[in-house]
Design a protein around this motif. Structure first.
Motif, short mmCIF file in Angstrom:
data_model
loop_
_atom_site.label_atom_id
_atom_site.label_comp_id
_atom_site.label_asym_id
_atom_site.label_seq_id
_atom_site.Cartn_x
_atom_site.Cartn_y
_atom_site.Cartn_z
N TYR A 24 -18.52 9.74 -30.50
CA TYR A 24 -18.03 9.11 -31.74
C TYR A 24 -19.15 9.03 -32.77
N TYR A 25 -20.32 8.58 -32.33
CA TYR A 25 -21.46 8.48 -33.26
C TYR A 25 -21.78 9.85 -33.88
N VAL A 26 -21.81 10.89 -33.05
CA VAL A 26 -22.15 12.23 -33.55
C VAL A 26 -21.10 12.71 -34.55
N SER A 27 -19.82 12.59 -34.17
CA SER A 27 -18.74 13.06 -35.04
C SER A 27 -18.70 12.28 -36.35
N TYR A 28 -18.73 10.95 -36.24
CA TYR A 28 -18.64 10.13 -37.45
C TYR A 28 -19.81 10.40 -38.37
N ASN A 29 -20.99 10.61 -37.82
CA ASN A 29 -22.16 10.76 -38.67
C ASN A 29 -22.34 12.17 -39.20
N LEU A 30 -21.73 13.16 -38.57
CA LEU A 30 -21.61 14.47 -39.23
C LEU A 30 -20.69 14.34 -40.44
N PHE A 31 -19.61 13.57 -40.26
CA PHE A 31 -18.73 13.27 -41.39
C PHE A 31 -19.52 12.56 -42.50
N ALA A 32 -20.35 11.59 -42.12
CA ALA A 32 -21.13 10.85 -43.10
C ALA A 32 -22.11 11.76 -43.83
N PHE A 33 -22.72 12.70 -43.10
CA PHE A 33 -23.66 13.64 -43.73
C PHE A 33 -22.92 14.51 -44.75
N ALA A 34 -21.78 15.05 -44.33
CA ALA A 34 -20.99 15.89 -45.23
C ALA A 34 -20.55 15.11 -46.46
N ILE A 97 -11.65 21.00 -49.66
CA ILE A 97 -12.90 21.34 -50.35
C ILE A 97 -13.01 22.85 -50.51
N PHE A 98 -12.67 23.60 -49.46
CA PHE A 98 -12.66 25.06 -49.57
C PHE A 98 -11.69 25.51 -50.66
N GLY A 99 -10.56 24.79 -50.79
CA GLY A 99 -9.61 25.12 -51.85
C GLY A 99 -10.22 24.95 -53.23
N MET A 100 -11.01 23.90 -53.43
CA MET A 100 -11.67 23.71 -54.72
C MET A 100 -12.64 24.85 -55.01
N VAL A 101 -13.39 25.28 -53.99
CA VAL A 101 -14.42 26.30 -54.20
C VAL A 101 -13.82 27.68 -54.43
N PHE A 102 -12.79 28.05 -53.65
CA PHE A 102 -12.31 29.42 -53.67
C PHE A 102 -10.97 29.62 -54.38
N VAL A 103 -10.12 28.61 -54.38
CA VAL A 103 -8.78 28.76 -54.95
C VAL A 103 -8.72 28.22 -56.37
N LYS A 104 -9.38 27.10 -56.60
CA LYS A 104 -9.38 26.39 -57.89
C LYS A 104 -7.96 25.96 -58.24
N GLY A 105 -7.42 26.33 -59.38
CA GLY A 105 -6.08 25.87 -59.75
C GLY A 105 -6.00 24.36 -59.73
N PHE A 182 -20.96 22.36 -51.55
CA PHE A 182 -19.62 22.02 -51.09
C PHE A 182 -19.22 22.81 -49.84
N ILE A 183 -19.65 24.08 -49.74
CA ILE A 183 -19.32 24.89 -48.55
C ILE A 183 -19.99 24.31 -47.31
N ILE A 184 -21.26 23.91 -47.43
CA ILE A 184 -21.95 23.29 -46.29
C ILE A 184 -21.25 22.01 -45.88
N SER A 185 -20.85 21.20 -46.85
CA SER A 185 -20.14 19.95 -46.56
C SER A 185 -18.86 20.22 -45.79
N ALA A 186 -18.09 21.20 -46.25
CA ALA A 186 -16.82 21.52 -45.59
C ALA A 186 -17.03 22.01 -44.16
N ALA A 187 -18.06 22.83 -43.95
CA ALA A 187 -18.34 23.35 -42.61
C ALA A 187 -18.71 22.22 -41.65
N LEU A 188 -19.49 21.27 -42.10
CA LEU A 188 -19.88 20.13 -41.26
C LEU A 188 -18.67 19.28 -40.89
N LEU A 189 -17.72 19.15 -41.79
CA LEU A 189 -16.51 18.39 -41.51
C LEU A 189 -15.70 19.04 -40.38
N ILE A 190 -15.66 20.36 -40.36
CA ILE A 190 -14.95 21.06 -39.29
C ILE A 190 -15.60 20.78 -37.94
#
Length: 396
Positions: A24-34, A97-105, A182-190
């Protein structure tokens, strides 16, 4: 012989509990980093590309759909569990987030992006609340909250400064300057979502749920309603407005990132010290609240000392608000131990949290529409700081 057998039965359970807590700590804090990499700079993106009003629209939109999905998540718990909601919410945030970076609209329109981003945010926080409640049922909640906040703040030490460096060195305008961040943030969330799925504790699962379960009439809960309504009004203004204000004063991306690192360092120091001063905090909360209100007047300083005053005021307020918040939430989680199903209370809590945040955003939006400058926004902070008195009822 029986004693040895009992010990052998207890140890695996304890080991599983520790293992789940570590995951839980690892997952939540990867989320926090992102979130530390993304949260500040998406506000700066909307401010520079559009206006301060667009930032308020984005934030208000997030709060609206996040609350809606808190309610929907109560129904989802009938078919799944808190761990799954935690994971799905995290991974879905990355896809948007990936949608913002690559799709826009619509992903590049502040209000529309906020509506979309609030959907997985509500799912994530609904899963996180009930999962953390289950994992810590036999723990000291104050120490858990302090430890988790300290760890996430360690992530926050690096994330904003790292993001500020990336953005300051990037070329291009608009989303192009923020793309790598933003791409790094999205990858960390996954990654965070995948780790969450390995947690063996499922958290609370509801076999039945209805909207009426979120309408809490428990008279003992009233003091928490008042606290939740008022508790985030000051902090949401500081976390949303202050980085923008620093950028407005300096036009320095790296300094904006450093502010996030500085705030995280203050939270770490506050959490570490508060674990050793828990009794003192609970007995001296009125003095801490008065100090928060007094410190807010430093935001009124203008001119060459404005940036220094912002850092000092934010540091003092963050240092004092952290133990106040941990003590109040510890009181709430202890209260929930006497409740058979806690998810309705967590959702009701969100109603009041979001209402307070929306009131803050409404105040700032009205100021923006009437032509107020960013310095005028700072003038509103001392008035908003009075809401910290809402902590009194739950800390008595």
């Amino acid at each position: 012989m029986n004693l040895n057998n009992q010990k052998s039965k207890i140890r695996p359970g304890r080991s599983m509990a520790r293992s789940d807590l570590v995951r839980y700590y690892v997952s939540y804090n990867l989320f926090a980093f992102a979130n530390g990499m993304f949260g500040i700079f998406v506000n700066i993106l909307f401010f520079t590309k559009f206006s301060i009003l667009s930032v308020m629209e984005y934030q208000a939109a997030i709060q609206s759909t996040q609350t809606m999905m808190f309610v929907v998540s109560g129904y989802l718990l009938r078919a799944t569990n808190a761990r799954t909601l935690f994971s799905i919410g995290t991974i879905a945030r990355s896809l948007i987030i990936f949608g913002m970076v690559f799709v826009k609209g619509p992903f590049y329109v502040p209000f529309a992006f906020g509506l979309l981003y609030g959907i997985p945010s509500g799912v994530f926080w609904a899963g996180n609340n009930t999962l953390s409640q289950a994992i810590t049922r036999k723990m000291n909640r104050f120490n858990f909250l302090s430890t988790n906040s300290a760890i996430s703040s360690l992530a926050g030490l690096v994330a904003p400064l790292f993001a500020g460096f990336i953005v300051s060195e990037a070329h291009g305008t608009g989303i192009a300057r923020y793309r790598i961040d933003f791409i790094i943030s999205a990858a960390l969330l996954i990654v965070a979502g995948l780790i969450a799925m390995s947690i063996r504790e499922n958290g609370e699962k509801r076999m039945s749920f209805g909207l009426r379960d979120t309408m809490i009439g428990n008279p003992d809960y009233m003091r928490f309603k008042i606290f939740f309504l008022l508790s985030n009004m000051l902090t949401i203004v500081i976390t949303t407005f202050v980085p923008i204000y620093i950028f407005y004063l300096t036009h320095d991306y790296l300094l904006v990132g450093f502010f996030g690192t500085y705030a995280a360092l203050v939270v770490i120091a506050s959490n570490i010290s508060s674990m050793y001063m828990q009794k003192w905090i609970c007995s001296s909360y009125r003095m801490l609240i008065a100090s928060v209100i007094a410190s807010s007047f430093l935001y009124l300083i203008d001119g060459s000392y404005a940036v220094a005053a912002v850092f000092v005021a934010s540091g003092i307020i963050t240092f004092l608000m952290t133990p106040l918040g941990n003590a109040a939430m510890s009181s709430f989680m202890n209260f929930l131990d006497g409740i058979e199903y806690s998810s309705g209370y967590w959702i009701n809590r969100e109603y009041y949290l979001v209402s307070g945040r929306l009131i803050s955003f409404l105040i700032l939006s009205v100021m923006s529409i009437t032509g107020a400058s960013l310095y005028d926004y700072a003038l509103a902070i001392p008035a908003i700081s009075l809401t910290v008195m809402g902590y009194i009822k739950v800390l008595k």
